[in-house]
Design a protein around this motif. Structure first.
Motif, PDB file in Angstrom:
ATOM      1  N   THR A 116     -10.994   2.872  -8.718  1.00 48.69           N
ATOM      2  CA  THR A 116      -9.309   2.890  -8.836  1.00 48.69           C
ATOM      3  C   THR A 116      -8.966   2.093  -9.445  1.00 48.69           C
ATOM      4  O   THR A 116      -8.410   0.888  -9.393  1.00 48.69           O
ATOM      5  CB  THR A 116      -8.809   2.803  -7.026  1.00 48.69           C
ATOM      6  OG1 THR A 116      -9.765   1.595  -6.484  1.00 48.69           O
ATOM      7  CG2 THR A 116      -9.219   4.115  -6.366  1.00 48.69           C
ATOM      8  N   ALA A 120      -4.668   4.191  -9.980  1.00 46.75           N
ATOM      9  CA  ALA A 120      -4.513   4.554  -8.501  1.00 46.75           C
ATOM     10  C   ALA A 120      -2.936   4.141  -8.092  1.00 46.75           C
ATOM     11  O   ALA A 120      -2.285   4.725  -7.249  1.00 46.75           O
ATOM     12  CB  ALA A 120      -5.306   3.555  -7.499  1.00 46.75           C
ATOM     13  N   LEU A 159      -4.961   8.085  -1.174  1.00 44.60           N
ATOM     14  CA  LEU A 159      -5.788   8.455  -2.297  1.00 44.60           C
ATOM     15  C   LEU A 159      -7.347   8.440  -1.981  1.00 44.60           C
ATOM     16  O   LEU A 159      -7.909   9.274  -2.402  1.00 44.60           O
ATOM     17  CB  LEU A 159      -5.605   7.566  -3.514  1.00 44.60           C
ATOM     18  CG  LEU A 159      -6.417   7.877  -4.603  1.00 44.60           C
ATOM     19  CD1 LEU A 159      -6.233   9.430  -5.378  1.00 44.60           C
ATOM     20  CD2 LEU A 159      -6.070   6.639  -5.895  1.00 44.60           C
ATOM     21  N   THR A 176      -3.084  12.889 -10.408  1.00 38.38           N
ATOM     22  CA  THR A 176      -4.037  12.167  -9.981  1.00 38.38           C
ATOM     23  C   THR A 176      -4.916  12.521  -9.037  1.00 38.38           C
ATOM     24  O   THR A 176      -6.202  12.380  -9.113  1.00 38.38           O
ATOM     25  CB  THR A 176      -3.555  10.686  -9.505  1.00 38.38           C
ATOM     26  OG1 THR A 176      -2.810  10.047 -10.568  1.00 38.38           O
ATOM     27  CG2 THR A 176      -4.572   9.606  -8.988  1.00 38.38           C
ATOM     28  N   ILE A 177      -4.629  12.826  -8.006  1.00 40.26           N
ATOM     29  CA  ILE A 177      -5.331  13.502  -6.691  1.00 40.26           C
ATOM     30  C   ILE A 177      -6.117  14.610  -7.355  1.00 40.26           C
ATOM     31  O   ILE A 177      -7.250  14.583  -6.960  1.00 40.26           O
ATOM     32  CB  ILE A 177      -4.370  13.630  -5.593  1.00 40.26           C
ATOM     33  CG1 ILE A 177      -3.671  12.602  -5.133  1.00 40.26           C
ATOM     34  CG2 ILE A 177      -5.096  14.376  -4.451  1.00 40.26           C
ATOM     35  CD1 ILE A 177      -2.476  12.658  -3.991  1.00 40.26           C
ATOM     36  N   TYR A 216       1.966  12.249  -9.892  1.00 36.93           N
ATOM     37  CA  TYR A 216       1.074  11.513  -8.934  1.00 36.93           C
ATOM     38  C   TYR A 216       0.026  12.496  -8.461  1.00 36.93           C
ATOM     39  O   TYR A 216      -1.308  12.376  -8.537  1.00 36.93           O
ATOM     40  CB  TYR A 216       1.523  10.619  -7.943  1.00 36.93           C
ATOM     41  CG  TYR A 216       0.412   9.717  -7.234  1.00 36.93           C
ATOM     42  CD1 TYR A 216       0.242   8.619  -7.962  1.00 36.93           C
ATOM     43  CD2 TYR A 216      -0.318  10.292  -6.312  1.00 36.93           C
ATOM     44  CE1 TYR A 216      -0.844   7.713  -7.593  1.00 36.93           C
ATOM     45  CE2 TYR A 216      -1.402   9.243  -6.021  1.00 36.93           C
ATOM     46  CZ  TYR A 216      -1.533   7.938  -6.487  1.00 36.93           C
ATOM     47  OH  TYR A 216      -2.507   7.048  -6.102  1.00 36.93           O
ATOM     48  N   THR A 264      -0.187   4.468  -0.462  1.00 34.60           N
ATOM     49  CA  THR A 264      -0.595   5.230  -1.682  1.00 34.60           C
ATOM     50  C   THR A 264      -2.151   5.057  -1.644  1.00 34.60           C
ATOM     51  O   THR A 264      -2.757   6.005  -1.855  1.00 34.60           O
ATOM     52  CB  THR A 264       0.207   4.904  -2.856  1.00 34.60           C
ATOM     53  OG1 THR A 264       1.655   4.983  -2.489  1.00 34.60           O
ATOM     54  CG2 THR A 264      -0.249   5.614  -3.947  1.00 34.60           C
ATOM     55  N   TYR A 265      -2.671   3.897  -1.617  1.00 35.27           N
ATOM     56  CA  TYR A 265      -4.095   3.686  -1.960  1.00 35.27           C
ATOM     57  C   TYR A 265      -4.966   4.275  -0.801  1.00 35.27           C
ATOM     58  O   TYR A 265      -5.853   4.941  -1.143  1.00 35.27           O
ATOM     59  CB  TYR A 265      -4.136   2.129  -1.958  1.00 35.27           C
ATOM     60  CG  TYR A 265      -5.562   1.578  -2.489  1.00 35.27           C
ATOM     61  CD1 TYR A 265      -6.087   1.780  -3.753  1.00 35.27           C
ATOM     62  CD2 TYR A 265      -6.780   1.174  -1.388  1.00 35.27           C
ATOM     63  CE1 TYR A 265      -7.241   1.483  -4.114  1.00 35.27           C
ATOM     64  CE2 TYR A 265      -7.791   0.893  -1.876  1.00 35.27           C
ATOM     65  CZ  TYR A 265      -8.086   1.051  -3.240  1.00 35.27           C
ATOM     66  OH  TYR A 265      -9.440   0.564  -3.551  1.00 35.27           O
ATOM     67  N   SER A 276      -8.936  13.749  -9.485  1.00 41.54           N
ATOM     68  CA  SER A 276     -10.085  12.733  -8.760  1.00 41.54           C
ATOM     69  C   SER A 276     -10.783  13.943  -7.920  1.00 41.54           C
ATOM     70  O   SER A 276     -12.172  13.733  -7.968  1.00 41.54           O
ATOM     71  CB  SER A 276      -9.393  11.923  -8.031  1.00 41.54           C
ATOM     72  OG  SER A 276      -8.385  11.003  -8.718  1.00 41.54           O
TER      73      SER A 276
END
Length: 410
Positions: free
Chosen positions: A166, A128, A180, A144-145, A141, A176-177, A148
């Motif tokens: 996460t 995360a 996400l 990551t998204i 990054y 950011t958290y 997911s």
């Protein structure tokens, strides 16, 4: 005996725990569940290994004690792990059985492996924090998204209860958290969010604040997965549960990566005796379940480890032995905070060593059917016990005590 939340026939904790001023703001869920990760995260402790049959047997033992959910493993790790997951899922279908989960990376292929195992749910992990994504994964990054969204959608489409996990969540930049988790909830899928303190750097005073803030941003059940690098895993988990988290990720006796995961024993017994919350586990199986895990893995714990340590209820101090002699038969909770029988462990015992005194001598003389009314002789026995303890650098056996007693009294 009075019966209050803090004092029953099985335990005696502090009335301060239940003072209205101390409990203001608590928001415990109506039902708290334990999600056991021993068979996956617990086995990540360096040097630990569980065979397929041992994993199946441990899952059976956890089911017997009423564990709510069991994370049976990660299918991608090995064929043996996948076989264990399949067998555990088969053995624990139906009412009254724990819910069986698998663990997966945020990859569609991992998710489909879990689907093939016949599990009810899946925990899907992704890094995360931007710094971990950059330095530990060497990713952009956006990857990551995207991963997911794809993986969580796949899990949902295949009928799995999906927990979005996460990694390093507690060290992630707040904006950011939240971006996400809200993006995945809206564009992918999550039935629940696992709040993860991967490196154990969260403090107790921050836990309830963190849970409250996440609940403001996300209308999903929250699960907490805390590591014990600072020895705060259980305290942090309790604080998070008091703020409304519904599920605690734990392991048997806290095994896991580095300093380990939160131990379910610590959280469950604290909830019962200090918060008045019975999670429905069979607490009397705690000691034997820990013994079984340690026998399978060869894991060694400190003798005085809370709840399940093999020497935790041994009493060497002469002062405490006097308490035991006077109170144990009729008022045992004057000497211990909870009865050994509550967690299924052997009862308290007096042992002989450097710290022993006359009360210890009286107890052992009585066990051996010997009598002595001479205080000087008793003190001589104490002196010889201490000398023998120094010589051995260890506790004395009953036989060694008998030799000393007969040498002084005969």
């Amino acid at each position: 005996m009075s019966h209050t939340p803090w004092q029953t026939e099985n335990w005696f904790t502090s009335p301060w725990n239940f003072a209205p001023e101390a409990t203001t703001g608590f928001n415990f869920a109506k039902k708290i569940k334990f999600h056991d990760v021993t068979l996956r995260d617990g086995e990540q402790q360096a040097g630990l290994l569980l065979t397929k049959d041992e994993k199946i047997a441990l899952a059976d033992r956890m089911a017997e004690m009423g564990m709510h959910r069991i994370e049976a493993g990660m299918p991608a790790v090995s064929p043996q792990d996948q076989e264990a997951i399949v067998e555990i899922a088969k053995r624990h279908e139906g009412p009254g059985q724990p819910e069986i989960f698998a663990f997966a990376r945020c990859m569609k292929a991992d998710v489909l492996r879990a689907v093939d195992c016949g599990v009810k749910g899946i925990v899907i992990e992704i890094p995360a924090s931007a710094h971990m994504v950059k330095y530990a994964y060497n990713w952009d990054y956006q990857r990551t998204i995207d991963l997911s969204i794809e993986a969580t959608r796949c899990a949902h489409e295949n009928g799995l209860y999906t927990v979005f996990f996460t990694i390093d969540g507690t060290r992630t930049e707040m904006d950011t958290y939240f971006n996400l988790i809200k993006t995945v909830a809206e564009q992918g899928h999550m039935d629940a969010l696992a709040v993860v303190d991967t490196l154990g750097g969260l403090a107790p005073h921050a836990c309830s604040y963190l849970i409250r803030q996440i609940k403001k941003e996300l209308d999903k059940p929250l699960e907490v997965h805390f590591h014990d690098d600072f020895g705060l895993g259980a305290a942090n988990t309790l604080m998070a549960l008091s703020a409304g988290a519904e599920v605690a990720h734990t392991t048997i006796t806290g095994i896991g990566e580095r300093a380990g995961n939160t131990a379910y024993e610590d959280v469950a017994l604290s909830l019962l005796t200090m918060y008045g919350i019975d999670t429905g586990l069979d607490y009397s199986k705690m000691y034997s379940l820990s013994e079984t895990m340690r026998r399978y893995t060869g894991h060694v714990i400190p003798g005085n480890r809370a709840i399940v340590g093999p020497t935790m209820t041994s009493i060497e101090s002469g002062i405490v032995a006097d308490w035991y002699k006077n109170a144990h038969a009729e008022h045992p909770l004057e000497v211990v905070p909870y009865l050994s029988s509550l967690v299924g462990r052997p009862d308290s015992e007096i042992v002989l060593g450097k710290m022993s005194g006359i009360p210890s001598v009286d107890i052992y003389l009585d066990q051996l059917g010997l009598t002595c009314d001479n205080k000087e002789q008793k003190m001589e026995i104490v002196r010889r016990i201490k000398a023998k303890a120094y010589e051995k650098h260890a506790l004395l056996t009953v036989g060694e005590f008998a030799d000393i007693a007969h040498a002084v009294l005969d």
